[in-house]
Design a protein around this motif. Structure first.
Motif, PDB file in Angstrom:
ATOM      1  N   ASN A  29     -47.628 -16.689  29.925  1.00  0.00           N
ATOM      2  CA  ASN A  29     -48.080 -17.805  29.086  1.00  0.00           C
ATOM      3  C   ASN A  29     -48.900 -17.329  27.891  1.00  0.00           C
ATOM      4  O   ASN A  29     -48.844 -17.938  26.821  1.00  0.00           O
ATOM      5  CB  ASN A  29     -48.901 -18.796  29.913  1.00  0.00           C
ATOM      6  N   GLN A  30     -49.674 -16.264  28.066  1.00  0.00           N
ATOM      7  CA  GLN A  30     -50.545 -15.788  27.000  1.00  0.00           C
ATOM      8  C   GLN A  30     -49.777 -15.123  25.863  1.00  0.00           C
ATOM      9  O   GLN A  30     -50.106 -15.308  24.706  1.00  0.00           O
ATOM     10  CB  GLN A  30     -51.586 -14.802  27.562  1.00  0.00           C
ATOM     11  N   TRP A  31     -48.771 -14.292  26.193  1.00  0.00           N
ATOM     12  CA  TRP A  31     -48.108 -13.583  25.099  1.00  0.00           C
ATOM     13  C   TRP A  31     -46.620 -13.300  25.297  1.00  0.00           C
ATOM     14  O   TRP A  31     -45.887 -13.177  24.317  1.00  0.00           O
ATOM     15  CB  TRP A  31     -48.839 -12.286  24.771  1.00  0.00           C
ATOM     16  N   VAL A  32     -46.139 -13.187  26.520  1.00  0.00           N
ATOM     17  CA  VAL A  32     -44.730 -12.801  26.712  1.00  0.00           C
ATOM     18  C   VAL A  32     -43.790 -13.846  26.119  1.00  0.00           C
ATOM     19  O   VAL A  32     -42.855 -13.507  25.374  1.00  0.00           O
ATOM     20  CB  VAL A  32     -44.427 -12.560  28.204  1.00  0.00           C
ATOM     21  N   HIS A  38     -39.531 -14.083  18.859  1.00  0.00           N
ATOM     22  CA  HIS A  38     -39.269 -13.326  17.635  1.00  0.00           C
ATOM     23  C   HIS A  38     -37.854 -12.756  17.670  1.00  0.00           C
ATOM     24  O   HIS A  38     -37.415 -12.207  18.683  1.00  0.00           O
ATOM     25  CB  HIS A  38     -40.302 -12.214  17.460  1.00  0.00           C
ATOM     26  N   TRP A  39     -37.155 -12.858  16.538  1.00  0.00           N
ATOM     27  CA  TRP A  39     -35.743 -12.499  16.484  1.00  0.00           C
ATOM     28  C   TRP A  39     -35.492 -11.025  16.785  1.00  0.00           C
ATOM     29  O   TRP A  39     -34.421 -10.661  17.268  1.00  0.00           O
ATOM     30  CB  TRP A  39     -35.161 -12.846  15.111  1.00  0.00           C
ATOM     31  N   PHE A  40     -36.465 -10.162  16.526  1.00  0.00           N
ATOM     32  CA  PHE A  40     -36.226  -8.730  16.705  1.00  0.00           C
ATOM     33  C   PHE A  40     -36.372  -8.282  18.162  1.00  0.00           C
ATOM     34  O   PHE A  40     -36.087  -7.118  18.482  1.00  0.00           O
ATOM     35  CB  PHE A  40     -37.161  -7.903  15.803  1.00  0.00           C
ATOM     36  N   ILE A  41     -36.800  -9.175  19.040  1.00  0.00           N
ATOM     37  CA  ILE A  41     -36.916  -8.827  20.458  1.00  0.00           C
ATOM     38  C   ILE A  41     -35.533  -8.924  21.105  1.00  0.00           C
ATOM     39  O   ILE A  41     -34.922  -9.986  21.133  1.00  0.00           O
ATOM     40  CB  ILE A  41     -37.922  -9.752  21.179  1.00  0.00           C
ATOM     41  N   ASP A  42     -35.066  -7.807  21.611  1.00  0.00           N
ATOM     42  CA  ASP A  42     -33.772  -7.770  22.288  1.00  0.00           C
ATOM     43  C   ASP A  42     -33.888  -8.466  23.647  1.00  0.00           C
ATOM     44  O   ASP A  42     -33.223  -9.463  23.896  1.00  0.00           O
ATOM     45  CB  ASP A  42     -33.332  -6.308  22.449  1.00  0.00           C
ATOM     46  N   LYS A  43     -34.750  -7.947  24.511  1.00  0.00           N
ATOM     47  CA  LYS A  43     -34.997  -8.527  25.835  1.00  0.00           C
ATOM     48  C   LYS A  43     -36.413  -8.169  26.260  1.00  0.00           C
ATOM     49  O   LYS A  43     -36.964  -7.167  25.802  1.00  0.00           O
ATOM     50  CB  LYS A  43     -34.039  -7.955  26.889  1.00  0.00           C
ATOM     51  N   ILE A  44     -36.964  -8.978  27.155  1.00  0.00           N
ATOM     52  CA  ILE A  44     -38.204  -8.636  27.845  1.00  0.00           C
ATOM     53  C   ILE A  44     -37.892  -8.714  29.330  1.00  0.00           C
ATOM     54  O   ILE A  44     -37.554  -9.778  29.845  1.00  0.00           O
ATOM     55  CB  ILE A  44     -39.361  -9.593  27.489  1.00  0.00           C
ATOM     56  N   GLU A  45     -37.969  -7.568  30.008  1.00  0.00           N
ATOM     57  CA  GLU A  45     -37.594  -7.514  31.417  1.00  0.00           C
ATOM     58  C   GLU A  45     -38.662  -6.791  32.230  1.00  0.00           C
ATOM     59  O   GLU A  45     -39.377  -5.926  31.717  1.00  0.00           O
ATOM     60  CB  GLU A  45     -36.232  -6.835  31.580  1.00  0.00           C
ATOM     61  N   VAL A 107     -50.018 -11.069  19.671  1.00  0.00           N
ATOM     62  CA  VAL A 107     -48.631 -11.052  19.206  1.00  0.00           C
ATOM     63  C   VAL A 107     -48.527 -10.820  17.704  1.00  0.00           C
ATOM     64  O   VAL A 107     -47.746  -9.980  17.252  1.00  0.00           O
ATOM     65  CB  VAL A 107     -47.902 -12.343  19.625  1.00  0.00           C
ATOM     66  N   ASN A 108     -49.285 -11.536  16.904  1.00  0.00           N
ATOM     67  CA  ASN A 108     -49.161 -11.380  15.447  1.00  0.00           C
ATOM     68  C   ASN A 108     -49.492  -9.961  15.002  1.00  0.00           C
ATOM     69  O   ASN A 108     -48.794  -9.382  14.155  1.00  0.00           O
ATOM     70  CB  ASN A 108     -50.064 -12.384  14.727  1.00  0.00           C
ATOM     71  N   GLU A 109     -50.554  -9.418  15.575  1.00  0.00           N
ATOM     72  CA  GLU A 109     -50.945  -8.047  15.226  1.00  0.00           C
ATOM     73  C   GLU A 109     -49.891  -7.038  15.694  1.00  0.00           C
ATOM     74  O   GLU A 109     -49.588  -6.070  15.014  1.00  0.00           O
ATOM     75  CB  GLU A 109     -52.308  -7.703  15.830  1.00  0.00           C
ATOM     76  N   PHE A 114     -45.498  -3.233  14.657  1.00  0.00           N
ATOM     77  CA  PHE A 114     -44.125  -2.781  14.896  1.00  0.00           C
ATOM     78  C   PHE A 114     -43.304  -2.802  13.610  1.00  0.00           C
ATOM     79  O   PHE A 114     -42.455  -1.932  13.390  1.00  0.00           O
ATOM     80  CB  PHE A 114     -43.455  -3.635  15.964  1.00  0.00           C
ATOM     81  N   SER A 115     -43.561  -3.777  12.741  1.00  0.00           N
ATOM     82  CA  SER A 115     -42.794  -3.868  11.494  1.00  0.00           C
ATOM     83  C   SER A 115     -43.004  -2.637  10.614  1.00  0.00           C
ATOM     84  O   SER A 115     -42.130  -2.277   9.822  1.00  0.00           O
ATOM     85  CB  SER A 115     -43.178  -5.131  10.720  1.00  0.00           C
TER      86      SER A 115
END
Length: 199
Positions: A29-32, A38-45, A107-109, A114-115
């Motif tokens: 809930n906090q960040w995942v 975000h479009w650049f995230i392929d997957k979170i597993e 997340v924003n930071e 990463f960018s």
């Protein structure tokens, strides 16, 4: 950001509890969930040594292969090396973010960091022993796909096997193998990854 064009990221969250707990839902809930939009995230597993499902927040783990070493005192090195292998099989992303299952991420930071990231590896660093630095999984480690391949090369796998058999922690194994593949870990430390010092 414009400099994210074509640059995707696969996120592997490493389970340390081997069972469902409330804190996993808090982290989700906090960040995942926010990061996953975000479009650049392929997957979170989520990767673990056993399969479990947290029905409160719809998390199910991906199980790494059964350890080939019986009675391993600490399975974390085995889980990590197999997570690296499974990343290469499950994703074509040029970058992997490995992170512990009880961390907090801004997340924003993180997106901004990463960018701008075009390196081989980066993460939070501590000095475990005199002149021995480690990047911490619980803080998060960004690693390029090519560097992942270096970390599971034939020569590196011999070290992983020893580490897995005797129960060396994943953080220490990872940093030892970093030295072996020509990465002096301290040179890749980033103080924006809050680590063990925070705890």
């Amino acid at each position: 950001p414009n400099n994210l064009t074509g640059k995707t990221l696969y996120v592997a969250i490493i389970d340390t509890e081997y069972a469902p707990h409330l804190f996993q839902c808090l982290m989700k809930n906090q960040w995942v969930d926010e990061l996953s939009k975000h479009w650049f995230i392929d997957k979170i597993e989520y990767f673990s040594r056993i399969r479990w499902t947290n029905k409160q927040c719809n998390i199910t783990t991906i199980v790494t292969p059964h350890p080939k070493f019986k009675d391993t005192l600490n399975p974390t090195s085995w889980i990590l090396v197999n997570t690296l292998k499974m990343f290469l099989e499950r994703s074509k992303s040029p970058y992997l973010f490995i992170v512990g299952d009880s961390c907090y991420l801004k997340v924003n930071e993180f997106v901004d960091f990463f960018s701008k990231f075009n390196g081989r590896i980066s993460g939070g660093c501590i000095e475990q022993r005199y002149f021995f630095q480690m990047l911490l999984i619980e803080s998060g480690i960004i690693i390029s796909r090519q560097t992942v391949m270096n970390f599971i090369s034939d020569s590196a796998m011999k070290t992983w096997d020893v580490a897995s058999e005797v129960g060396i922690t994943a953080d220490e194994s990872f940093s030892q193998i970093g030295d072996q593949v020509g990465l002096y870990i301290k040179n890749y430390a980033e103080n924006r990854f809050v680590g063990r010092e925070f705890r």
